[in-house]
Design an enzyme around this catalytic site. Sequence first.
Site, PDB file in Angstrom:
ATOM      1  N   GLY A  26     144.878  22.480 -11.526  1.00 20.09           N
ATOM      2  CA  GLY A  26     145.371  23.806 -11.112  1.00 20.09           C
ATOM      3  C   GLY A  26     146.699  23.770 -10.380  1.00 20.09           C
ATOM      4  N   SER A  27     147.552  22.797 -10.665  1.00 22.83           N
ATOM      5  CA  SER A  27     148.786  22.686  -9.873  1.00 22.83           C
ATOM      6  C   SER A  27     149.679  23.917 -10.042  1.00 22.83           C
ATOM      7  CB  SER A  27     149.547  21.399 -10.218  1.00 22.83           C
ATOM      8  OG  SER A  27     150.313  21.557 -11.367  1.00 22.83           O
ATOM      9  N   ASP A  38     140.279  29.603 -12.701  1.00 24.12           N
ATOM     10  CA  ASP A  38     141.203  28.789 -11.905  1.00 24.12           C
ATOM     11  C   ASP A  38     141.803  29.604 -10.759  1.00 24.12           C
ATOM     12  OD1 ASP A  38     140.665  26.927 -13.811  1.00 24.12           O
ATOM     13  OD2 ASP A  38     142.733  26.546 -14.390  1.00 24.12           O
TER      14      ASP A  38
HETATM   15  O1  PMV Z   1     142.505  23.098 -18.082  1.00 25.02           O
HETATM   16  P1  PMV Z   1     142.113  23.923 -16.917  1.00 25.02           P
HETATM   17  O2  PMV Z   1     141.676  23.156 -15.756  1.00 25.02           O
HETATM   18  O3  PMV Z   1     143.097  25.016 -16.584  1.00 25.02           O
HETATM   19  O4  PMV Z   1     140.750  24.667 -17.291  1.00 25.02           O
HETATM   20  C1  PMV Z   1     140.619  25.526 -18.332  1.00 25.02           C
HETATM   21  C2  PMV Z   1     139.213  26.014 -18.377  1.00 25.02           C
HETATM   22  C3  PMV Z   1     138.830  26.613 -19.702  1.00 25.02           C
HETATM   23  O5  PMV Z   1     137.480  27.023 -19.559  1.00 25.02           O
HETATM   24  C4  PMV Z   1     138.920  25.597 -20.824  1.00 25.02           C
HETATM   25  C5  PMV Z   1     139.696  27.813 -20.054  1.00 25.02           C
HETATM   26  C6  PMV Z   1     139.486  29.014 -19.163  1.00 25.02           C
HETATM   27  O6  PMV Z   1     140.357  29.881 -19.207  1.00 25.02           O
HETATM   28  O7  PMV Z   1     138.479  29.107 -18.469  1.00 25.02           O
END
Ligand code: PMV
Length: 314
Positions: A103-104, A148
């Site tokens: 999440g940077s 996120d």
């Molecule tokens: O890649 P990250 O940590 O941003 O996680 C994305 C999470 C997903 O479930 C794959 C996509 C989402 O929007 O929730």
Amino acid sequence: MSAITASAPGKIILFGEHAVVYGVPALAVPVTQVRALATVAEHPTAFEIDAHDIGRRYRLSDAPPNDPLALAIKLVCQRAKTYQPPSVILRLQSTIPIASGLGSGAAICAASARALATFLNTPITNTELSAIVFETEKLLHGTPSGIDNTVIAHEQPIYFVKNKLPEPFTIPKPFHLVIGDTGQPAPTKVAVGDVRAAYERDPERYTHIFNQIGALSWLARATIESGLVAELGPLMNQNQALLRQLNVSSPELETLIEAALRAGASGAKLSGGGRGGNMVALVTPETRLAVATALRQAGAHHIIETTVATQANA
Ligand code: PMV
């Protein structure tokens, strides 16, 4: 006016990535020992951004049209009814590894929005901040679930269902994680698009997988709230088996997951979009060091050890 500083944590998804996009629950927690820091101070000429860590200093007016940070700034200015961006310098620093699912980008936007809003005398709530960061996430991911921005803005463990109010939950018994970075870029947008295409080809099969993942998130929350944290490991392993079926793991992730399990982790899985980025392992104070060492030996580029506990403000 004196300088204003604000910060935001990294995050890690513990259960439910990908499936969360289809409306089932997911669990994510802040990773508080890595943070993005933003300082806003007066500047004589224009709105400047100094991203020291990546060696970039530029004027807001020179930012590309789809720049997430520029969007966060614009939304805060609109909220403060300051339609001309103020002459300030926004200094950024972050210890969150870039482009690895921690999440940077979202944390940089969150810290910046918080600092600028306070500077403009229009403090924003965590919910408002989450909504601003959600808009910036759309530029990066297209159709993010919102998990996120929610965890980063609220800085609390969150039980998340898309389009519902986030549910912070308490952790009566802290637990320990080791996060290992494969060093491969994590192309969230590509992985999410591939899962979408697979789902559209066979909705019945994929809906069944998503529902099983959602059930694990629900069970994991109940397990954590009951203080039975040792039982989380097998749930993580089951979630990873379902993520493999979604075809979002990778040989590098599998190498680190296997190394962690062999070294004594009771569960391990990829975290985030997959195909690269990070994996997360459940450890105890006794197995923590062995797992971190095994991950390093298996090629992890970056290791973060974190303890998940209820925040003081929860
Ligand atoms: O890649 P990250 O940590 O941003 O996680 C994305 C999470 C997903 O479930 C794959 C996509 C989402 O929007 O929730």
